[in-house]
Write a protein that holds these residues in place. Structure first.
Motif, PDB file in Angstrom:
ATOM      1  N   SER A 514     -24.244  -5.358  -4.316  1.00 42.00           N
ATOM      2  CA  SER A 514     -23.371  -4.481  -3.541  1.00 42.00           C
ATOM      3  C   SER A 514     -23.710  -3.034  -3.832  1.00 42.00           C
ATOM      4  O   SER A 514     -23.506  -2.539  -4.945  1.00 42.00           O
ATOM      5  CB  SER A 514     -21.896  -4.750  -3.868  1.00 42.00           C
ATOM      6  OG  SER A 514     -21.070  -3.823  -3.194  1.00 42.00           O
ATOM      7  N   ARG A 516     -22.192  -0.538  -2.695  1.00 39.25           N
ATOM      8  CA  ARG A 516     -21.003   0.323  -2.656  1.00 39.25           C
ATOM      9  C   ARG A 516     -20.672   0.891  -4.025  1.00 39.25           C
ATOM     10  O   ARG A 516     -19.965   1.881  -4.128  1.00 39.25           O
ATOM     11  CB  ARG A 516     -19.818  -0.476  -2.124  1.00 39.25           C
ATOM     12  CG  ARG A 516     -19.936  -0.832  -0.654  1.00 39.25           C
ATOM     13  CD  ARG A 516     -18.630  -1.300  -0.092  1.00 39.25           C
ATOM     14  NE  ARG A 516     -18.705  -1.545   1.336  1.00 39.25           N
ATOM     15  CZ  ARG A 516     -17.666  -1.740   2.122  1.00 39.25           C
ATOM     16  NH1 ARG A 516     -16.445  -1.723   1.611  1.00 39.25           N
ATOM     17  NH2 ARG A 516     -17.828  -1.960   3.410  1.00 39.25           N
ATOM     18  N   ASN A 517     -21.146   0.221  -5.055  1.00 38.75           N
ATOM     19  CA  ASN A 517     -20.916   0.697  -6.414  1.00 38.75           C
ATOM     20  C   ASN A 517     -21.953   1.767  -6.748  1.00 38.75           C
ATOM     21  O   ASN A 517     -23.127   1.464  -6.970  1.00 38.75           O
ATOM     22  CB  ASN A 517     -21.007  -0.476  -7.391  1.00 38.75           C
ATOM     23  CG  ASN A 517     -20.813  -0.050  -8.833  1.00 38.75           C
ATOM     24  OD1 ASN A 517     -20.440   1.094  -9.116  1.00 38.75           O
ATOM     25  ND2 ASN A 517     -21.052  -0.967  -9.747  1.00 38.75           N
ATOM     26  N   ALA A 518     -21.531   3.016  -6.768  1.00 35.54           N
ATOM     27  CA  ALA A 518     -22.460   4.121  -7.026  1.00 35.54           C
ATOM     28  C   ALA A 518     -23.067   4.040  -8.420  1.00 35.54           C
ATOM     29  O   ALA A 518     -24.122   4.624  -8.681  1.00 35.54           O
ATOM     30  CB  ALA A 518     -21.750   5.457  -6.833  1.00 35.54           C
ATOM     31  N   LYS A 519     -22.408   3.314  -9.339  1.00 34.38           N
ATOM     32  CA  LYS A 519     -22.910   3.167 -10.706  1.00 34.38           C
ATOM     33  C   LYS A 519     -23.549   1.800 -10.922  1.00 34.38           C
ATOM     34  O   LYS A 519     -23.600   1.288 -12.042  1.00 34.38           O
ATOM     35  CB  LYS A 519     -21.770   3.382 -11.701  1.00 34.38           C
ATOM     36  CG  LYS A 519     -21.179   4.788 -11.646  1.00 34.38           C
ATOM     37  CD  LYS A 519     -20.098   4.977 -12.697  1.00 34.38           C
ATOM     38  CE  LYS A 519     -19.535   6.399 -12.665  1.00 34.38           C
ATOM     39  NZ  LYS A 519     -18.492   6.604 -13.692  1.00 34.38           N
ATOM     40  N   LEU A 520     -24.048   1.221  -9.840  1.00 33.37           N
ATOM     41  CA  LEU A 520     -24.640  -0.120  -9.894  1.00 33.37           C
ATOM     42  C   LEU A 520     -25.709  -0.230 -10.968  1.00 33.37           C
ATOM     43  O   LEU A 520     -25.744  -1.190 -11.743  1.00 33.37           O
ATOM     44  CB  LEU A 520     -25.232  -0.466  -8.522  1.00 33.37           C
ATOM     45  CG  LEU A 520     -25.960  -1.809  -8.399  1.00 33.37           C
ATOM     46  CD1 LEU A 520     -24.967  -2.957  -8.538  1.00 33.37           C
ATOM     47  CD2 LEU A 520     -26.692  -1.893  -7.066  1.00 33.37           C
ATOM     48  N   ASP A 522     -26.067   1.392 -13.629  1.00 36.29           N
ATOM     49  CA  ASP A 522     -25.614   1.601 -15.011  1.00 36.29           C
ATOM     50  C   ASP A 522     -25.440   0.266 -15.730  1.00 36.29           C
ATOM     51  O   ASP A 522     -25.364   0.224 -16.961  1.00 36.29           O
ATOM     52  CB  ASP A 522     -24.288   2.367 -15.032  1.00 36.29           C
ATOM     53  CG  ASP A 522     -24.452   3.805 -14.561  1.00 36.29           C
ATOM     54  OD1 ASP A 522     -25.621   4.253 -14.452  1.00 36.29           O
ATOM     55  OD2 ASP A 522     -23.439   4.468 -14.289  1.00 36.29           O
ATOM     56  N   ASN A 523     -25.349  -0.815 -14.966  1.00 32.38           N
ATOM     57  CA  ASN A 523     -25.204  -2.147 -15.535  1.00 32.38           C
ATOM     58  C   ASN A 523     -26.562  -2.629 -16.036  1.00 32.38           C
ATOM     59  O   ASN A 523     -27.489  -2.811 -15.243  1.00 32.38           O
ATOM     60  CB  ASN A 523     -24.655  -3.112 -14.478  1.00 32.38           C
ATOM     61  CG  ASN A 523     -24.527  -4.534 -14.985  1.00 32.38           C
ATOM     62  OD1 ASN A 523     -24.736  -4.806 -16.165  1.00 32.38           O
ATOM     63  ND2 ASN A 523     -24.202  -5.440 -14.085  1.00 32.38           N
ATOM     64  N   CYS A 542     -25.319   0.562   0.872  1.00 31.61           N
ATOM     65  CA  CYS A 542     -25.491   1.534  -0.221  1.00 31.61           C
ATOM     66  C   CYS A 542     -24.547   2.722  -0.060  1.00 31.61           C
ATOM     67  O   CYS A 542     -24.429   3.306   1.018  1.00 31.61           O
ATOM     68  CB  CYS A 542     -26.931   2.040  -0.253  1.00 31.61           C
ATOM     69  SG  CYS A 542     -28.134   0.775  -0.691  1.00 31.61           S
ATOM     70  N   ASP A 543     -23.916   3.084  -1.153  1.00 33.05           N
ATOM     71  CA  ASP A 543     -23.047   4.260  -1.192  1.00 33.05           C
ATOM     72  C   ASP A 543     -23.901   5.517  -1.038  1.00 33.05           C
ATOM     73  O   ASP A 543     -25.079   5.550  -1.431  1.00 33.05           O
ATOM     74  CB  ASP A 543     -22.304   4.280  -2.530  1.00 33.05           C
ATOM     75  CG  ASP A 543     -21.297   5.406  -2.608  1.00 33.05           C
ATOM     76  OD1 ASP A 543     -20.165   5.214  -2.143  1.00 33.05           O
ATOM     77  OD2 ASP A 543     -21.665   6.481  -3.140  1.00 33.05           O
ATOM     78  N   LEU A 546     -25.313   6.593  -4.310  1.00 36.12           N
ATOM     79  CA  LEU A 546     -26.131   5.670  -5.090  1.00 36.12           C
ATOM     80  C   LEU A 546     -27.565   6.197  -5.158  1.00 36.12           C
ATOM     81  O   LEU A 546     -28.182   6.499  -4.132  1.00 36.12           O
ATOM     82  CB  LEU A 546     -26.125   4.279  -4.444  1.00 36.12           C
ATOM     83  CG  LEU A 546     -26.990   3.215  -5.133  1.00 36.12           C
ATOM     84  CD1 LEU A 546     -26.467   2.920  -6.528  1.00 36.12           C
ATOM     85  CD2 LEU A 546     -27.037   1.934  -4.308  1.00 36.12           C
TER      86      LEU A 546
END
Length: 800
Positions: A514, A516-520, A522-523, A542-543, A546
């Motif tokens: 997804s 939509r998570n701008a911090k994708l 970071d995981n 995509c946000d 992002l």
């Protein structure tokens, strides 16, 4: 009558084949097999005479085996009688063994080793139950030595599982690493005996042969039947049925699989045990055997770790081809050629020429039937010498093809609304009569060309994604965007972008993230679902904030995966998934690096949602065009087949173009406008439209850059903006503004690309400043090029 003679250079062999021996007044029946090994026509290297004498079913060597049996027992009986004066009758004994070979050459080699060979007239011959029983009257053990090519292995397994007491002696795989005098891998007994020519080698080969029967029965000291599992034969039985442990260095837990043809299914321990149980029941074996299966610990998880480990090639492609697997056939897509004009070749399931394994869930669960082409690509050379593509739509049999056409109709409003004005009824009638038309009525040739360009880009991109082969020269990621120009930061959507990749997931193993998570990113475990078998990594929706940079980095490199509770591993570039991205926003970077890695895709707003905030007359979804939800439960097999044919034709298009250097991009005018608007921001655009309006007096004149910068800061109340960011926004405004020709005309700039003027600060002080000059589109504007400019020096600010 035709008479053929052998010569020193052209030998002819003939073998006498006994059908039935003479008995009483009944004469012997026989035929002759003639072998001409050097006949130019392979179809005439074997022949039989007299015509019609050869029976349909015949086991070569069986007559010789019977004769050997009689001679053996005659000799044994004579010795028995001589040594048993009590007159105890002699009981006939079987010969120790006979060996099934794969042809005359192997049989001659077997005979030279002192064993009795049997062979059939072809590899596809199926030994009958009656023939098997007849053979077993004369021997204790029947061996089979199959060839180790694809056909030999398959027929060897079939024979072993039909007659579970046959001992199969497999030639070692290493034999195929040796080449014969034709340069082909060695595969049969004759090849093996050329390397291992001693009789002990042949005995050792038979010593390791095993039957499929995995239990032994014998009488114990109490006279009761005892049944036990033969562990080696049990694992041989499982292997014959396609059960293996899959080699995977990245997995801590052993994965058990079953191979059927070229289809691979994952199985668990329970599944293995259930298979064996069902096999025993279906064969009506003794209850002792069934209890043995139910009770044995040799089918436990720990014991099954001893299953043979296998390393499979799941490659479904070459650099010039792509395989698609269906239940009824395997289809190979290539570039059209003289040998294969259509570029699509069908193979029967498990065909010998196929060496590709496929996971069961990668088999497309629909039967395939080849249909005629639905479109035709044409290549022409433009005035600039560049190759241009055009498309002729032949038939829109595929619903997906219709969907692609409609998402490429950039000028649908001009075609269906503007042309008819307020006549809604006329619009509806036209849309109904032209549901999927790329060259609609009322459109200018330039507009039709843009729409075709858009459709060609989508067909090419779909084909590119279907070809699993990854070439560094074509390392691209599709980036799907909306064509509609909206307000800055407006989130457009519902245009059908995600559906494009949803359909791809029917044909490819897909991992979806997804966006939509701008911090994708970071995981640290963001890619943990990816394996070497993943085909597509989709970052959907995509946000706008992002950072797409890291995704672009892995388009041309390896993919590092950090699973939770497991060790980090790397998937090499060739096996890493292709990447695709969708966004409702315009990307912030259209730099050369991004463009080199991207396959841009532009989707029209043919599919849209009517709201109070827009001027759409209706809401239109994909299902509205087809009267049903595509690929739902009521989607017919004919509809599936039409789509499958279209998808394979898309892949063929890519195959045809991949070596030409052509990379069809969509019309990017609206994307450029959206990008420039995003670069400016709404606040800057409002200020600049007023400050540089035609009546402002700020056009066609020199303006001190720092003064203009300060004016914007006072207007926007933004104090943290840098001069570099301000300059970037000003450049975007000048490119987009309809009354501006350019910013800082080159003829006014110095060697450093800057405009500098001496400005009178006070009556006593003059200071050199960087200037801004925005030239308007007014034709009467005259540039003041006579005013002296100052040379650029290293101490000055960065060039504008």
């Amino acid at each position: 009558m035709t008479i053929r003679h052998s010569t020193e250079n052209y030998p002819i062999f003939m073998r006498e084949c006994i059908i039935e021996e003479a008995s009483g007044n009944k004469p012997e029946t026989k035929f002759y097999k003639v072998y001409e090994p050097f006949n130019c026509d392979k179809g005439f290297r074997f022949s039989y005479t007299p015509t019609g004498a050869k029976p349909r079913y015949y086991v070569n060597g069986l007559a010789e085996l019977k004769k050997a049996y009689r001679e053996f027992n005659a000799k044994e009986e004579k010795e028995w009688v001589a040594s048993h004066e009590d007159g105890k009758p002699y009981k006939e004994q079987k010969l120790p063994e006979a060996v099934i070979c794969s042809g005359e050459r192997d049989s001659l080699c077997c005979k030279s080793m002192g064993y009795h060979p049997l062979w059939f007239n072809s590899e596809t011959y199926q030994l009958s139950v009656e023939e098997y029983k007849e053979i077993m009257k004369y021997v204790e053990v029947l061996y089979n030595i199959p060839d180790i090519d694809e056909t030999g292995r398959r027929k060897g397994r079939e024979l072993a599982l039909r007659f579970i007491d046959i001992h199969t002696a497999w030639l070692p795989d290493k034999l195929q690493t040796y080449k014969d005098n034709r340069g082909k891998p060695r595969k049969d007994l004759r090849d093996w005996l050329e390397i291992h020519s001693e009789r002990k080698d042949f005995r050792n080969l038979l010593r390791v042969a095993m039957p499929a029967k995995f239990w032994m029965q014998y009488y114990n000291k109490d006279g009761k039947i005892k049944t036990e599992v033969d562990t080696a034969c049990l694992y041989n039985f499982l292997q014959l049925n396609g059960f293996y442990a899959l080699h995977n260095e990245n997995a801590e837990i052993t994965q058990f699989i079953r191979i059927e043809g070229n289809i691979v299914k994952p199985v668990n321990v329970k599944g293995v045990r259930e298979f064996v149980r069902k096999w025993v029941v279906d064969r009506f074996e003794d209850r002792n055997v069934l209890n043995l299966v139910l009770n044995t610990p040799k089918l436990s998880p720990a014991a099954l770790e001893s299953l043979q480990e296998i390393d499979l090639d799941f490659t479904s492609y070459t650099s010039d081809s792509q395989y698609f697997f269906f239940p009824n056939k395997t289809v190979e897509v290539t570039k059209p050629s003289e040998k294969l004009p259509g570029g699509i070749k069908e193979h029967e399931p498990g065909a010998d020429e196929l060496h590709n394994y496929v996971w069961a869930d990668d088999v497309i669960p629909h039967r395939f039937k080849l249909l005629p082409d639905m479109f035709k690509f044409k290549q022409t050379k433009g005035d600039d010498g560049q190759i241009k593509l055009d498309i002729d739509v032949i038939a829109v049999k595929s619903h997906f093809f219709g969907y692609l056409i409609n998402t490429s109709r950039l000028y649908w409003r001009e075609e269906t609304e503007v042309r008819f004005g307020d006549d809604r009824e006329a619009t509806e009638e036209y849309v109904k009569a032209n549901p999927f038309r790329i060259d609609g009525e009322g459109l200018l040739p330039e507009q039709i060309a843009e729409q075709k360009q858009n459709l060609i880009n989508k067909i090419f991109t779909f084909g590119y994604m279907l070809h699993r082969y990854k070439d560094m020269a074509r390392a691209w990621a599709p980036l799907a965007m909306d064509n509609k120009i909206g307000d800055i930061d407006e989130c457009n959507g519902r245009s059908g972008k995600s559906f494009f990749f949803k359909v791809l997931s029917f044909l490819m193993k897909t991992v979806k993230l997804s966006g939509r998570n701008a911090k994708l990113l970071d995981n640290p475990h963001v890619f943990e679902q990816c394996t070497q078998y993943t085909d597509l990594l989709l970052v959907d929706d995509c946000d706008q904030y992002l950072n797409l940079g890291p995704f672009y980095d892995i388009i041309t490199s390896d993919l590092t995966v950090n699973p939770k509770n497991n060790h980090v591993f790397t998937i090499g570039y060739e096996d890493a998934p292709k990447i695709a991205l969708t966004t409702n926003y315009v990307p912030k970077d259209f730099d050369p690096s991004t463009e080199a890695r991207s396959l841009y895709m532009v989707f029209s707003d043919w599919y849209h949602q009517k709201t109070e905030d827009n001027d759409y007359r209706e809401t239109r979804s994909i299902s509205d065009d087809f009267g049903k939800t595509l690929y739902a439960y009521d989607y017919s097999e004919d509809e599936w087949n039409a789509d499958l044919n279209f998808w394979l034709q898309c892949c063929r298009v890519y195959m045809s173009l991949k070596d030409t250097g052509i990379k069809p991009q969509p019309p990017m005018a609206n994307m450029t406008i959206r990008h420039l608007k995003a670069s400016m921001g709404a606040n800057f655009e409002d200020w600049a439209e007023g400050y540089f309006s035609p009546e402002s007096g700020h056009l066609d004149t020199y303006l001190a850059r720092d003064d203009v910068f300060n004016e914007y800061q006072r207007f926007s109340n933004v104090s943290r903006i840098t001069m570099q960011a301000f300059t970037k926004r000003l450049k975007a405004f000048c490119k987009l503004c309809p009354w501006v020709d350019c910013l800082n005309p080159p003829e006014l700039c110095n060697a450093g690309g800057r405009i500098q003027r001496a400005v009178q600060i006070t009556p006593e002080l003059r200071k050199t400043k960087d200037m801004i000059y925005i030239r308007s589109l007014r034709l009467d504007t005259k540039l003041d090029v006579n005013e002296p400019t100052l040379n650029f020096s290293a101490e000055d600010e960065t060039p504008f």
